[in-house]
Design an enzyme around this catalytic site. Structure first.
Site, mmCIF file in Angstrom:
data_model
loop_
_atom_site.group_PDB
_atom_site.id
_atom_site.type_symbol
_atom_site.label_atom_id
_atom_site.label_comp_id
_atom_site.label_asym_id
_atom_site.label_seq_id
_atom_site.Cartn_x
_atom_site.Cartn_y
_atom_site.Cartn_z
ATOM 1 N N GLY A 287 61.175 13.596 16.353
ATOM 2 C CA GLY A 287 60.256 14.273 15.442
ATOM 3 C C GLY A 287 60.412 15.766 15.468
ATOM 4 N N SER B 145 54.935 4.380 20.571
ATOM 5 C CA SER B 145 54.687 5.796 20.296
ATOM 6 C C SER B 145 53.309 6.176 20.799
ATOM 7 C CB SER B 145 54.764 6.067 18.783
ATOM 8 O OG SER B 145 54.429 7.405 18.477
ATOM 9 N N GLY C 208 59.519 12.620 22.967
ATOM 10 C CA GLY C 208 60.216 13.374 23.999
ATOM 11 C C GLY C 208 61.702 13.131 24.099
ATOM 12 N N HIS D 267 52.197 9.093 19.474
ATOM 13 C CA HIS D 267 51.942 10.082 18.421
ATOM 14 C C HIS D 267 52.370 11.487 18.861
ATOM 15 C CE1 HIS D 267 49.637 9.893 14.499
ATOM 16 N NE2 HIS D 267 49.973 11.159 14.545
ATOM 17 N N LYS E 79 53.335 1.321 14.189
ATOM 18 C CA LYS E 79 53.632 2.487 15.027
ATOM 19 C C LYS E 79 52.396 2.879 15.836
ATOM 20 C CE LYS E 79 55.142 7.341 14.496
ATOM 21 N NZ LYS E 79 53.921 8.052 14.925
#
Length: 344
Positions: free
Chosen positions: A294, A237, A273, A239, A215
């Site tokens: 997330g 990603s 997003g 983060h 990741k």
């Protein structure tokens, strides 16, 4: 159907101010965090017509686990600040929606509390002391973790600026790092390792016996290197904008990485997003096997625990299915790059 923005607005008045700020916060000036959703809004679609979409299927599998939806939940810290049951509620909520969650290695509940039929993966920060890393991951494996997600974009922690009380001054110690001996926290061995190399992937794979997902990948060349080193999947990603401010948005990074992995058989995931079923459709059309959310999951967990997480994922999946019908895709295999207009 409830939009992510509604979950967030209700969560605002339920969360302590320092925790709310921490959940929303990006690194530096917050440029990457702020632009993430808008970058998924920008692309335009080229829908097909005269396709039979009388039945639309969102089912798929990730690393051998069957799921009813390709919309999964990313690892996040301080879930017990969102809801007393923390990661337990998150795992149960995702399972009820036919999805799965990746649980942070910083979890506020013992991994043993997650044991059961609900599928989950464990996220790993490799520590300076590899033995302690191995012990932590062994506890996760014993509790049922089905994969290890190596966070590769954190050789150092991104700079984050805030005013007012720090979240770390307000959070009870028991809401964090429930799977380590807190008496050893000041020991250098618990510091994150800054000497990771591609060989770390094979070390994790052979040490745990689990598939390894890398990741934090944004570059095609890094994606190919990770696969060559033994990664089972790549996770695009930045983060959540919490590491390097100004890093490319994942909506722009995904297509080049997908093209680099074409024909490899590797699975590809993306986060950052994604707020609607249309966003998920775009990511899947551009080559993702699945997408992760997330912050939206944190808002839903805050408002209604496991039931909130279940409803969030169910609503997002319904949005995805509706968009699939409108672009002429009866299943996920029909979501292909030609559905996304060139130049977007």
């Amino acid at each position: 159907m409830r939009r992510v923005e509604e979950w967030e607005r209700e969560a605002e008045w339920r969360l302590p101010a320092p925790v709310l700020a921490y959940f929303r916060q990006g690194a530096g000036a917050g440029l990457s965090a702020a632009e993430a959703a808008a970058c998924w809004d920008a692309p335009r679609l080229l829908p097909r017509v005269l396709r039979d979409v009388s039945a639309v299927a969102t089912r798929t599998s990730v690393l051998g686990t069957d799921v009813d939806t390709p919309i999964l939940v990313a690892p996040t810290t301080l879930q017990r600040q969102a809801h007393p049951e923390g990661e337990v509620a998150m795992v149960h909520g995702t399972a009820a929606a036919g999805s799965l969650t990746c649980v942070t290695g910083n979890a506020g509940v013992p991994f043993a509390a997650l044991a059961g039929p609900a599928p989950w993966w464990v996220q790993a920060y490799v520590l300076k002391d590899r033995r302690l890393t191995a012990e932590l991951l062994e506890r996760a494996k014993e509790a049922g973790a089905r994969a290890v997600v190596l966070t590769a974009d954190t050789p150092v922690v991104g700079q984050q600026f805030s005013t007012g009380p720090s979240v770390w001054d307000t959070v009870p110690p028991e809401h964090l790092l429930a799977n380590i001996d807190r008496r050893e926290l000041d020991d250098w061995r618990w510091d994150k390792a800054a000497d990771l190399t591609p060989a770390t992937i094979d070390w994790l794979r052979t040490t745990t016996g689990l598939p390894v997902v890398v990741k934090g990948v944004l570059r095609p060349d890094d994606a190919r290197t990770c696969l060559a080193a033994g990664a089972a999947a790549i996770w695009v990603s930045n983060h959540g904008g919490r590491q390097l401010d100004g890093a490319v948005p994942t909506a722009r990074a995904l297509r080049p990485v997908a093209e680099a992995l074409a024909g490899s058989g590797a699975e590809l995931y993306v986060d950052g997003g994604l707020r609607t079923g249309r966003h998920a459709l775009l990511a899947l059309a551009l080559g993702a096997t699945a997408v992760f959310v997330g912050r939206p999951a944190l808002w839903a967990l805050t408002v209604d625990g496991a039931s909130g997480v279940q409803r969030l994922l169910t609503d997002l999946t319904a949005e995805l299915a509706h968009a699939m019908a409108l672009v002429g895709a009866p299943d996920l295999a029909a979501l292909t790059p030609d559905l996304v207009a060139d130049g977007t």
